[in-house]
Each structure stands twice: as C-alpha cells, then as structure tokens.
Design a protein around this motif. Structure first.
Motif, PDB file in Angstrom:
ATOM      1  N   LEU A 236       0.799  -1.229   0.000  1.00  0.00           N
ATOM      2  CA  LEU A 236       0.000   0.000   0.000  1.00  0.00           C
ATOM      3  C   LEU A 236       0.833   1.282   0.000  1.00  0.00           C
ATOM      4  N   CYS A 243      -3.006  -0.180  -5.420  1.00  0.00           N
ATOM      5  CA  CYS A 243      -3.293  -1.205  -4.414  1.00  0.00           C
ATOM      6  C   CYS A 243      -4.663  -0.996  -3.785  1.00  0.00           C
ATOM      7  N   LEU A 244      -5.009   0.252  -3.492  1.00  0.00           N
ATOM      8  CA  LEU A 244      -6.338   0.518  -2.938  1.00  0.00           C
ATOM      9  C   LEU A 244      -7.431   0.134  -3.929  1.00  0.00           C
ATOM     10  N   ALA A 291      -1.002  -0.744   5.891  1.00  0.00           N
ATOM     11  CA  ALA A 291      -2.176   0.125   5.799  1.00  0.00           C
ATOM     12  C   ALA A 291      -2.031   1.306   6.751  1.00  0.00           C
TER      13      ALA A 291
END
Length: 320
Positions: A236, A243-244, A291
C-alpha cells in the motif's frame, strides 16, 4: 502487551535470544521440529521495539513494557548466528546445529542485519551490511534489486524501517520496492485472462494445493488465477492508488466469501469457488502494518523513534 513480552522473556524457549520459528502459545515450547529462526526473531523484535517506543509514559506497566522489550533485544547474541561466516545463518536446531541456508541475497533480510548492527550489547560490524548479494531483475521496463522470491520480500523490512528518503551506496530501497510492486502488477496482468487492474497480486500464501511460495516475476510456482490480498495490501505505501483500487474492488465483488472477521481470507480463487479457511497471522500482519503506514505513518514514526534503528542505518551508510 505486558503479558506478551513477559511471556516471551520468561517462558518462551530460546537460544542466546533467538526464538523458535513455531512455538506453543501456552507453554512456549518448540513445535513441529522447527528451527530457531533468525528472521522471525528479527520480526518479533521489531514489534517489541515498536511497543517500547509507544508506551512512553511513567506508569508502572509502561515502564515494565520498556524494560522487557529492552531485555529481549539486548539478550540476542547476533554474532553467534553468523556461525563464523560473512552472512547470517537462517537458523539453528539443537539436534543438528546451524542451518546451511544463509541470508546471503537481498530479500526481507534488511531488518535482521540492521537490528544486529544497531545492538548495544552484541553488535556485528557495520561492514556485514555489504556482504549479502544484490542481484537485479529486469521486467517490463522495471529494474530493481531482488532475489527470485515472492513480493513479500520487498515489504517486511519496510513495515518498520523507514527507507523512504534515504539510500545507501547501492539504492533507495523504498523506491526499489515501488519498482518491484509495479513489475509484479505487470507480471500478473501478463497472465492471460487471469488478472486485471481490479484483481491482481500473488505472494507466498495458502493455495488450493496447500501453502506455496508463488509469485513473480519470474514465474514462481503454478500461477492459477488465485489472488492473495496481502500482496497488494503489503504494498500500500508503494503504490497507494493501484493497491487501494484492487483491494476495494475485491472486497466489493467478493465480500460474501472473501471477507470475514479478520478482513480478507488469506487467498481465494473465485472461478474455482475456493476461499481459504485459514487465517495466517503474518499475512494479516503485513497488511495492517502497511495500511497504517499509508494512513498515518504511525509504525514508521514509532519504531524509528528508537535510537537503535537510527544508529544502525547511519552505521550502514544510509544518507539523504
């Protein structure tokens, strides 16, 4: 946290500070005939040092947490795990001695060497930082340091050590992981009719056939269209938008079967209607750590406030 650190110091079986790869969570004794693992000890210590820095208050429990974390780190005899060599052994078994396999090629090993260099009780010389090989991979226009290994090897050390604005004589390792993640996404998209911008990412995980260290580039294992959410989640900070996008799309589309109490399942293959039932802590862990680093930089800031990682990176030759 206090109980966890106290258990590891007083009950968990160890040899010169190194912990078994797998241990019984009730007795602290070894299970599955495993080795005392150098890299897994390093992962644990990164967490312990993060706790040490976070619990900075003057209450009794907070002081105890700092004392326990310090003792756990300071008891590790890093030179012993070198076993007379120029790189670390991957582990030690009481019955047969040191493993022949060594941490000798670039991968998740950076935390291991830096913790050892930064030790105030049993350090290794900073020159050992130069001793592991740094081969390059070229794929789809991307060039980056990497062993022939899954994507997680570009993530784990970055969960704690903040490499973003520093480099050593070789490379900026954060940007190296950016390139590795971009190459991995390109690799996935090159697998005909298996992956897309909304569905990609394969790293060591469970599979339909059992646990496997798969991924690429180059091709590692039999890539069958399964996806491993921790591949994108662990990257992330490197590719936030990409990635999100895939993580949000996968949750929206597969939430009923691929999302549970602890988030995503370890891996899944929708066209085969296979959704892993195991929860693998190390995969959930890298997902949560990265994250949070993307959200607030909390883990980086907290861990790096310890003097040992700062000193280690300086001794290893890192500079802005």
């Amino acid at each position: 946290m206090l109980n966890t650190l106290q258990f590891h110091l007083e009950q968990m079986v160890h040899e010169r500070g190194f912990l078994f790869h797998f241990a019984d969570i009730v007795t602290g004794k070894r299970i599955w005939d495993c080795e005392m693992s150098s890299i897994d000890t390093a992962i644990f210590l990164c967490g312990a040092l993060t706790c040490k820095a976070y619990f900075a208050g003057d209450t009794g429990p907070e002081r105890q947490i700092r004392e326990l974390a310090t003792k756990l780190y300071e008891r590790v005899d890093w030179p012993w795990m070198l076993n007379g060599g120029s790189t670390f052994s991957m582990g030690y078994k009481p019955e047969s001695g040191f493993l022949k396999a060594r941490w000798s090629t670039y991968c998740e090993l950076m935390m291991l060497y830096l913790l050892a260099i930064g030790s105030t009780t049993h350090p290794i010389e900073p020159t050992y930082w130069q001793n592991f090989a740094r081969p390059y991979i070229n794929y789809a226009g991307f060039r980056y340091l990497s062993d022939l290994a899954p994507l997680f090897t570009h993530q784990y050390s970055h969960a704690w050590f903040d490499f973003r604005n520093q480099r050593d004589r070789y490379v900026n390792y954060f940007q190296n992981s950016v390139a590795a993640t971009r190459a991995h996404k390109a690799f996935c998209l090159a697998q005909a009719n298996q992956y897309s911008d909304d569905y990609w990412g394969v790293t060591a995980s469970d599979s339909i056939a059992g646990y496997t260290a798969w991924g690429g580039p180059p091709m590692l294992g039999r890539i069958d269209g399964s996806v491993v959410p921790s591949a994108a989640a662990g990257s992330l900070p490197f590719l936030p938008q990409e990635c999100l996008r895939t993580l949000m799309a996968m949750r929206e589309r597969y939430e009923q079967n691929a999302w549970g109490r602890y988030g995503f399942v370890d891996a899944f293959h929708p066209t085969s209607d296979w959704y892993d039932t195991d929860i693998i802590g190390i995969d959930q862990g890298i997902s949560l750590l990265m994250a949070e680093n993307l959200r607030t930089e909390f883990v980086w800031k907290t861990f790096m406030s310890n003097p040992e990682p700062q000193a280690a990176m300086k001794l290893a030759g890192f500079h802005t």
